[in-house]
Design a protein around this motif. Structure first.
Motif, PDB file in Angstrom:
ATOM      1  N   ASP A   1      12.001  12.972  25.826  1.00  0.00           N
ATOM      2  CA  ASP A   1      11.786  11.629  26.358  1.00  0.00           C
ATOM      3  C   ASP A   1      10.532  10.988  25.795  1.00  0.00           C
ATOM      4  OD1 ASP A   1      14.057  11.907  27.892  1.00  0.00           O
ATOM      5  OD2 ASP A   1      12.975  12.662  29.641  1.00  0.00           O
TER       6      ASP A   1
ATOM      7  N   GLU B   1      17.329  -2.863  23.029  1.00  0.00           N
ATOM      8  CA  GLU B   1      18.705  -2.620  23.458  1.00  0.00           C
ATOM      9  C   GLU B   1      19.193  -3.725  24.386  1.00  0.00           C
ATOM     10  OE1 GLU B   1      18.667   1.210  25.223  1.00  0.00           O
ATOM     11  OE2 GLU B   1      18.508   2.304  23.316  1.00  0.00           O
ATOM     12  N   GLU B   2      18.313  -4.176  25.273  1.00  0.00           N
ATOM     13  CA  GLU B   2      18.700  -5.255  26.193  1.00  0.00           C
ATOM     14  C   GLU B   2      18.995  -6.540  25.430  1.00  0.00           C
ATOM     15  OE1 GLU B   2      15.440  -5.473  28.880  1.00  0.00           O
ATOM     16  OE2 GLU B   2      16.125  -3.798  30.125  1.00  0.00           O
TER      17      GLU B   2
ATOM     18  N   LYS C   1      13.915  -0.013  24.784  1.00  0.00           N
ATOM     19  CA  LYS C   1      14.690  -0.549  25.905  1.00  0.00           C
ATOM     20  C   LYS C   1      14.839  -2.063  25.788  1.00  0.00           C
ATOM     21  CE  LYS C   1      14.872  -0.631  30.943  1.00  0.00           C
ATOM     22  NZ  LYS C   1      14.181  -0.234  32.209  1.00  0.00           N
ATOM     23  N   THR C   2      13.736  -2.718  25.416  1.00  0.00           N
ATOM     24  CA  THR C   2      13.783  -4.178  25.244  1.00  0.00           C
ATOM     25  C   THR C   2      14.727  -4.566  24.118  1.00  0.00           C
ATOM     26  OG1 THR C   2      11.492  -4.342  25.999  1.00  0.00           O
ATOM     27  CG2 THR C   2      12.391  -6.223  24.784  1.00  0.00           C
TER      28      THR C   2
ATOM     29  N   ASN D   1       9.252   3.758  24.114  1.00  0.00           N
ATOM     30  CA  ASN D   1      10.443   3.714  24.956  1.00  0.00           C
ATOM     31  C   ASN D   1      10.677   2.307  25.504  1.00  0.00           C
ATOM     32  OD1 ASN D   1      10.779   6.438  24.521  1.00  0.00           O
ATOM     33  ND2 ASN D   1       9.864   7.070  26.461  1.00  0.00           N
ATOM     34  N   GLN D   2       9.592   1.624  25.852  1.00  0.00           N
ATOM     35  CA  GLN D   2       9.725   0.250  26.351  1.00  0.00           C
ATOM     36  C   GLN D   2      10.247  -0.687  25.274  1.00  0.00           C
ATOM     37  OE1 GLN D   2       5.749  -0.539  27.777  1.00  0.00           O
ATOM     38  NE2 GLN D   2       6.154   0.287  29.815  1.00  0.00           N
TER      39      GLN D   2
END
Length: 377
Positions: free
Chosen positions: A308, A366-367, A363-364, A359-360
């Motif tokens: 992770d 992917e969104e 995630k951003t 990771n942030q």
């Protein structure tokens, strides 16, 4: 999950602190508590690196690491190892060395300190090789890309890590000799000891790391052929077993972990004498700390933390490089234990923060892709 993983650590802590009270009263209780915290703070990077190796091993070998491995770590490195060093360097018999450790703490501390150049050279070179092999390897994920990218290109040169390590060892041994001569020290002849111990550390890394890597590769090859082997076994009626190979692979990886742990513990064992010169108190305090380090290693594996937070392993290896440099520096100069601990913690904290930011960003990203895909539909 926490109780299952750290249960033995809690039990060992309780028993160790009770034993300290019976042995030396509340003063010993306080010293043991301080030493256990010192060991954990110095060895957090050890847990991260260990987790990277341990995650490749089965649950059975993880349990071996927590049982037999902790006996080796506590009784071998924290209690027996300093006595063996005193016995060798002072040319004493084992019984005499034990008697000295129990009855003449000041002299015992003096002899262990006198052996520090050899210990630091061995551990420093072993840890330095771990760092160099990591930094020269071309990895898909890079943390400090501006540094790791050019170094990974240099790493294509055969035996570069060993050459760099030997050059550093030669500079260290030569500098130590000059320093001792200039200041009229009593350890003028220790330059040859430093050189020999450093070569021994490098050879130990090559042997143990090479064997573990060899059997790990064999294990991966066997896993790739597993399905074909099963089909062949069904046709011929002769079962194909890879148990022996798995045993060898796990055994040498276990040995690699033990040598790695030993190298990490050198600074803790030597630094413990700044807190106490009683070998029983030192063994209890560092033993408790070592147990938490091992439990933390297993926790990181089972939680998948390294997967992770992908930069954690990088940060731990940079901390290893810093520790290797500090060990070599302490051959001549004293470095406070708090500095060693803070450098390792700072590097790992930085790598963890970088992993969170990565990771942030992912995630951003992917969104945003999901939103664009929804608009196209």
């Amino acid at each position: 999950m926490v109780l299952k993983t750290f249960g033995w650590s809690f039990a060992v802590t309780a028993l160790g602190l009770v034993a300290a009270v019976f042995y030396g009263g509340w003063t010993a209780f306080g010293l043991v508590a301080i030493l256990s915290i010192l060991e954990v703070s110095l060895s957090f990077d050890n847990a991260v690196v260990n987790a990277g190796v341990l995650k490749k091993m089965s649950e059975f070998w993880q349990k071996i690491f927590l049982t037999i491995g902790i006996l080796i770590a506590v009784f071998g490195m924290r209690l027996v190892f300093p006595v063996v060093i005193v016995s060798i360097t002072a040319q004493l018999g084992p019984i005499e060395a034990v008697d000295l450790a129990l009855n003449d703490h000041a002299r015992y501390e003096e002899l262990v300190t006198d052996a520090h150049p050899a210990i630091a050279a061995f551990g420093g070179m072993f840890l330095l090789m771990i760092f160099l092999d990591f930094i020269f390897e071309d990895r898909e994920i890079k943390w400090l890309a501006w540094l790791e990218r050019p170094l990974s290109k240099l790493g294509k040169i055969d035996m570069l890590a060993a050459c760099v390590a030997l050059i550093i060892l030669l500079i260290t041994a030569t500098t130590f000799a000059v320093h001792a001569h200039q200041y009229g020290g009593v350890h003028v002849d220790k330059s040859s000891t430093v050189l020999l111990a450093g070569v021994a550390g490098l050879v130990t890394y090559m042997i143990v790391g090479g064997l573990s890597g060899f059997f790990e590769d064999k294990l991966e090859e066997e896993e790739e052929r597993e399905h074909e082997a099963e089909e062949e076994a069904r046709r011929t009626g002769k079962p194909v077993s890879a148990a022996k190979l798995v045993g060898k692979a796990a055994f040498f990886m276990f040995m690699y972990l033990e040598v790695l742990d030993a190298s990490f513990s050198f600074d803790g064992v030597i630094g413990a004498f700044a807190v106490s010169n009683d070998p029983v108190v030192i063994a209890l305090g560092l033993g408790i700390g070592a147990m938490y380090v091992r439990s933390l290693t297993v926790y990181l594996v089972r939680q998948g933390t390294l997967d992770d937070y992908v930069y954690l392993e990088h940060g731990a290896h940079y901390a290893i490089g810093a520790l290797a440099a500090i060990l070599l520096i302490t051959i001549q100069y004293e470095v406070p234990e708090v500095v060693t601990g803070l450098i390792g913690v700072a590097l790992i904290a930085w790598s963890f923060w970088s992993s969170v930011r990565r990771n942030q960003r992912l995630k951003t990203h992917e969104e945003k892709e999901e939103v664009l895909a929804a608009k196209e539909v």
